[in-house]
Design a protein around this motif. Structure first.
Motif, PDB file in Angstrom:
ATOM      1  N   ASN A 272       0.831  -1.208   0.000  1.00  7.83           N
ATOM      2  CA  ASN A 272       0.000   0.000   0.000  1.00  7.83           C
ATOM      3  C   ASN A 272       0.863   1.254   0.000  1.00  7.83           C
ATOM      4  O   ASN A 272       0.552   2.244  -0.685  1.00  7.83           O
ATOM      5  CB  ASN A 272      -0.921   0.017   1.224  1.00  7.83           C
ATOM      6  CG  ASN A 272      -2.089  -0.943   1.091  1.00  7.83           C
ATOM      7  OD1 ASN A 272      -2.281  -1.559   0.042  1.00  7.83           O
ATOM      8  ND2 ASN A 272      -2.868  -1.086   2.145  1.00  7.83           N
ATOM      9  N   THR A 276       0.780   3.874  -3.140  1.00  5.72           N
ATOM     10  CA  THR A 276       0.466   5.293  -2.946  1.00  5.72           C
ATOM     11  C   THR A 276       1.615   6.174  -3.422  1.00  5.72           C
ATOM     12  O   THR A 276       1.403   7.186  -4.104  1.00  5.72           O
ATOM     13  CB  THR A 276       0.176   5.571  -1.464  1.00  5.72           C
ATOM     14  OG1 THR A 276      -0.928   4.760  -1.037  1.00  5.72           O
ATOM     15  CG2 THR A 276      -0.163   7.033  -1.232  1.00  5.72           C
ATOM     16  N   ALA A 286      -4.898   2.836  -0.318  1.00  6.51           N
ATOM     17  CA  ALA A 286      -4.148   3.982   0.205  1.00  6.51           C
ATOM     18  C   ALA A 286      -3.389   3.575   1.467  1.00  6.51           C
ATOM     19  O   ALA A 286      -3.877   2.788   2.287  1.00  6.51           O
ATOM     20  CB  ALA A 286      -5.101   5.129   0.508  1.00  6.51           C
TER      21      ALA A 286
END
Length: 353
Positions: A272, A276, A286
């Motif tokens: 993640n 991002t 996110a």
């Protein structure tokens, strides 16, 4: 990933890239001369043979040979991080189960090379300049640079090899000379692809593909690519005596006792984070974890065995490169260079002694 990256299912091939385009017949380079047979003739010419893809039908041997090399080359390109970022439209189609673009590409490229190598075939489409310019060909994502064109030529050589034609065969040199005649109109920029798009998109972006870890579910190709590299990197670190015991003893202890929850959590968090950081825009992936300073401060994060120094961070970066390599991303590729640049921006927060 076979960032390769996972087999980004089937990407296009460069010199005709998307062929609703490619050269018109009167622009296709011919390879015949008065001293030697055409390339097409050397590949089997007009001798009729059974078509393995269409039982009951026959096909010229030269055309069958070229089609086999073209299809193998497309699969090679699908796994080439230097090239597959150019082909988001095709990848999006394939990811949704629409294979008409792939079939069209195979047909168009084969016709182009059949005409260009001396076969009695015609090829109609955009000229090479317009075919490779995003402003005139909406299926072409980016302008092509020399590195991408070189990677394409390498993919053709690999594709030929998968069909029994070794790289040192005389016919490969002749095909290479033919491809070189296309460089000038196709290569239209000196800029690296990284200057044309964000890294997440180059890793496959938000094209939906099957998730090999969760049958029946889909995952963004860019996310899958990053997860594959992250997981490979974790395994590399587990075997790296510079890092494993001092920094990751808690995790290794858990895994040694059969508890994989920490590994899963680390994989998810790191993936993640990188998704991002590289340009993903999916709220579901996110990063919501600790900031980099807190995450690497043992007084705040009990799972961190010790504060990192520059040597440890250098070792980590090396392990990321190895992890990428295990997924088909060469150490000298622009993908690795850009990942390295991203990691370098984190050094000041992570290195705390």
């Amino acid at each position: 990933m076979k960032i390769r990256i996972t087999k980004v299912a089937m990407a296009l091939s460069l010199p005709a890239i998307l062929l609703s385009s490619c050269a018109k017949e009167d622009e296709a380079p011919k390879t015949t001369n008065n001293n030697e047979p055409s390339i097409y003739a050397d590949l089997g010419g007009s001798a009729m043979v059974d078509d393995p893809a269409n039982p009951g039908n026959q096909i010229e041997q030269g055309y069958l040979t070229l089609r086999s090399v073209v299809d193998s080359t497309i699969f090679v390109i699908a796994g080439d991080a230097e090239l597959n970022g150019y082909f988001a439209p095709l990848l999006a189609e394939v990811g949704s189960g629409e294979l008409s673009g792939f079939a069209s590409l195979s047909l168009s490229l084969t016709n182009f090379f059949a005409a260009a190598t001396g076969g009695e075939f015609t090829y109609n489409g955009l000229n090479m300049v317009d075919a490779h310019k995003p402003s005139t060909n909406r299926r072409n994502e980016f302008l092509v640079n020399n590195a991408a064109f070189d990677a394409f030529v390498g993919a053709v050589v690999t594709g030929a090899g998968k069909n029994g034609v070794p790289a040192n065969a005389p016919i490969i040199a002749r095909l290479g000379a033919l491809l070189e005649t296309l460089r000038e109109p196709i290569v239209q920029t000196t800029a690296d692809i990284s200057a044309q798009t964000d890294l997440y998109k180059r890793l496959g972006g938000n094209v939906m593909v099957d998730d090999p870890n969760n049958p029946g579910t889909k995952i963004e190709q860019g996310y899958l690519s990053l997860r594959s590299v992250v997981d490979s990197t974790i395994f590399v670190i587990a075997g790296d005596d510079r890092l494993n015991q001092e920094y990751f003893s808690v995790l290794l202890g858990e895994v040694g006792s059969g508890d994989l929850s920490g590994f899963s959590a680390l994989s998810l968090s790191l993936t993640n984070f990188f998704a991002t950081a590289t340009g993903a825009d999916n709220p579901a992936t996110a990063y919501t974890g600790m900031d980099m300073v807190s995450a690497h401060d043992p007084s705040i994060n009990a799972r961190m065995g010790a504060a990192a120094d520059d040597n440890a961070y250098n070792a980590f970066v090396e392990d990321v490169v190895i992890g990428a390599g295990k997924n088909g991303v060469e150490a000298n590729s622009s993908i690795v260079a850009d990942l390295g640049a991203l990691l370098e921006t984190l050094r000041g927060d992570i290195v705390q002694r």
